[in-house]
Design an enzyme around this catalytic site. Structure first.
Site, PDB file in Angstrom:
ATOM      1  N   LYS A  70       0.855  -1.192   0.000  1.00  0.00           N
ATOM      2  CA  LYS A  70       0.000   0.000   0.000  1.00  0.00           C
ATOM      3  C   LYS A  70       0.888   1.239   0.000  1.00  0.00           C
ATOM      4  CE  LYS A  70      -3.857   1.960   2.748  1.00  0.00           C
ATOM      5  NZ  LYS A  70      -4.630   1.798   3.994  1.00  0.00           N
ATOM      6  N   SER A 145      -9.637   1.712   3.143  1.00  0.00           N
ATOM      7  CA  SER A 145      -8.784   2.492   2.266  1.00  0.00           C
ATOM      8  C   SER A 145      -7.753   1.664   1.499  1.00  0.00           C
ATOM      9  CB  SER A 145      -8.045   3.569   3.072  1.00  0.00           C
ATOM     10  OG  SER A 145      -7.189   2.960   4.025  1.00  0.00           O
ATOM     11  N   SER A 169      -9.615  -0.680   7.373  1.00  0.00           N
ATOM     12  CA  SER A 169      -9.093  -0.525   6.018  1.00  0.00           C
ATOM     13  C   SER A 169      -8.376  -1.723   5.425  1.00  0.00           C
ATOM     14  CB  SER A 169      -8.164   0.684   5.948  1.00  0.00           C
ATOM     15  OG  SER A 169      -8.923   1.836   5.778  1.00  0.00           O
TER      16      SER A 169
END
Ligand code: GLN
Length: 481
Positions: A70, A145, A169
């Site tokens: 990420k 997210s 997330s």
């Protein structure tokens, strides 16, 4: 067909299978990387799950199973934006601890995945660089997210990935993309070099196609780090789960986490079936209750998280990193800060900074932030009481399946409600595993498995047994065709 290069079917290959191919000398790590790069080239243009794909020079010289990270995870020499225009062009000069541990374990870096700006969001639509699409249905969001990290695993663009989970997330996008995701116990994985959002909540967690892969990646990343004083030594080594039954396990079903308004009927049915399956596998199932955690969890989170975010985001001032406003010689230092922040931050970080600074301001501090901290203690106590009677708790991960792009962007409260089931355990610092437990209207449903602090091995054992019994096919049909 989905076979990419060297006959490697990246849509189906698990990290464990990839490691087996490497061990037996049937493929090289370079061939694996090439196969994933070919898959990325073929499928990422429509998904936009990667913000950056590495070349050979930046993939590292590891000989293991490649990984995607990420884009809040700092990577030396590889752009790290946190999904924000304010960090556009920032190339870190150091590695986060988790990136360094992946390197030490020999995992080549495929690239950096898309996310909601500064990890603020539940759909990846808040990315400063455009949304990611769900591999199961490209008109829908992948969750957020860590939407990019979930989508790359689901679409065979990486065998496994790391995300971060503050309010849900990792778990929620795993649920919406039909993959497995772990939010570890707070304090087990280093945040050194993770772009900070809400420090009392942020954790780094793995996403993969199987529970065993998640356990393996958790084992690579977890443990005490001298660079992050909030980390602890794991109380027990990470165990790769093997057991196929749940005999002797006490499973609690918290009423509120299973009945809160807004849970779609299809989601409820799949989760109820999974709970019955747990019983068939030998678990003792009973009902329990977390009345205040679910009622107040979200409100409490939306005071604590923005308060901490407003402090963490103060460092983006146009001086040290990324974007700097061009004042054309007209304006002082304050003007530089203001213009840079106005131009660089998107709407959601701005909203959180305003909420957070308000909640922390003199005169409101006790009424908002102070009160939220007390509620947080109550939430902790409620979970602790439930874990006196039960080893794990089960609920849906997300109240809904993947929703259409654009559905909630104009309504922040509707977006915030998507995390109503993941936030309460996170407020208590607890670990949670999401595994796919079936389909509703052709889209994946996630089962949330919660345990007390440091119960990751139990979560893996339960997740693995259920995963085997459920037999969920993690390949999105539209890609398998
Ligand atoms: N969706 C939640 C938020 O917007 C959680 C995000 C996260 O866990 N990073 O804050």
């Amino acid at each position: 067909m989905s076979a990419d290069t060297a006959g490697i079917d990246t849509l189906r290959l698990t990290a464990e299978e990839a490691a087996g191919l490497l061990e037996r000398g049937e493929v090289s790590s370079a061939e694996l990387v090439a196969a994933y790069r070919a898959a990325i080239e073929a499928r990422d243009p429509e998904l936009h799950a990667y913000l950056h794909v590495t070349d050979d020079e930046h993939a590292g010289d590891g000989g293991g199973v490649p990984i995607a990270l990420k884009d809040v995870i700092t990577t030396k020499g590889v752009p790290t934006t946190a999904g924000s225009r304010i960090l556009e062009g920032y190339v870190p000069v150091f590695d986060s601890t988790v990136a360094a541990r992946c390197k030490e374990a020999g995992l080549p870096l495929l690239g950096k995945t898309n996310l909601d700006e500064f990890a603020m969001g539940s759909s990846t639509e808040n990315s400063g660089f455009g949304p990611t699409r769900n591999p199961w249905d490209t008109t829908r969001v992948p969750g957020g997210s860590s939407g990019g990290s979930a989508a790359v695993v689901a679409a065979g663009l990486a065998p496994w990935s790391l995300g971060t989970d503050t309010g849900g997330s990792v778990k929620q996008p795993a649920s919406l993309c039909g993959v497995v995701g772990l939010r570890p116990t707070w304090g087990t994985v280093s945040r050194y070099g993770i772009v900070a959002f809400a420090s009392s909540l942020d954790q780094v967690g793995p996403l993969a196609k199987t529970v065993r892969d998640c356990a393996r990646l958790y084992g690579i990343t977890a443990g005490r780090d001298a660079c992050d004083s909030t980390t602890v030594e794991l109380p027990a080594p990470v165990e790769l789960p093997e057991r196929e039954d749940l005999r002797g396990l006490r499973v609690g079903v918290p009423r509120e986490l299973n009945e809160v308004d807004g849970i779609e009927p299809g989601v409820r049915e799949r989760v109820q079936e999974a709970i019955r399956l747990a019983e068939e596998l030998g678990a003792e199932v009973g009902e329990t209750t977390l009345p205040r955690s679910v009622e107040y969890g979200l409100a409490c989170y939306y005071l604590v998280a923005p308060a901490e975010a407003s402090a963490n985001l103060a460092r983006y001032d146009g001086v040290r990193y990324g974007h700097r406003a061009d004042l054309n010689g007209d304006g002082d230092l304050t003007a530089l800060y203001e213009r840079t922040r106005w131009e660089g931050f998107g709407a959601e970080p701005k909203r959180r900074i305003m909420l957070g600074t308000y909640a922390l301001s003199a005169g409101y501090y006790d009424a908002y932030y102070g009160q939220a901290q007390k509620v947080r203690t109550v939430i902790k106590q409620e979970f602790a009481a439930a874990f006196e009677d039960f080893d794990v708790l089960l609920s849906p991960t997300s109240p809904t399946v993947a929703f259409p792009l654009g559905d909630k962007v104009e309504n922040p409260l509707a977006m915030y409600l998507t995390d109503v089931l993941t936030i309460p355990p996170n407020m208590a610092g607890l670990p949670g595993l999401s595994i796919p437990c079936g389909l509703s209207e052709g889209l994946p449903v996630g089962l949330q498995i919660l345990g007390p602090q440091f119960s990751e091995n139990t979560l893996f054992a339960v997740g693995h047994a259920l995963e085997r019994a459920l037999g969920f096919d993690f390949v999105p049909p539209r890609l398998a065709a």
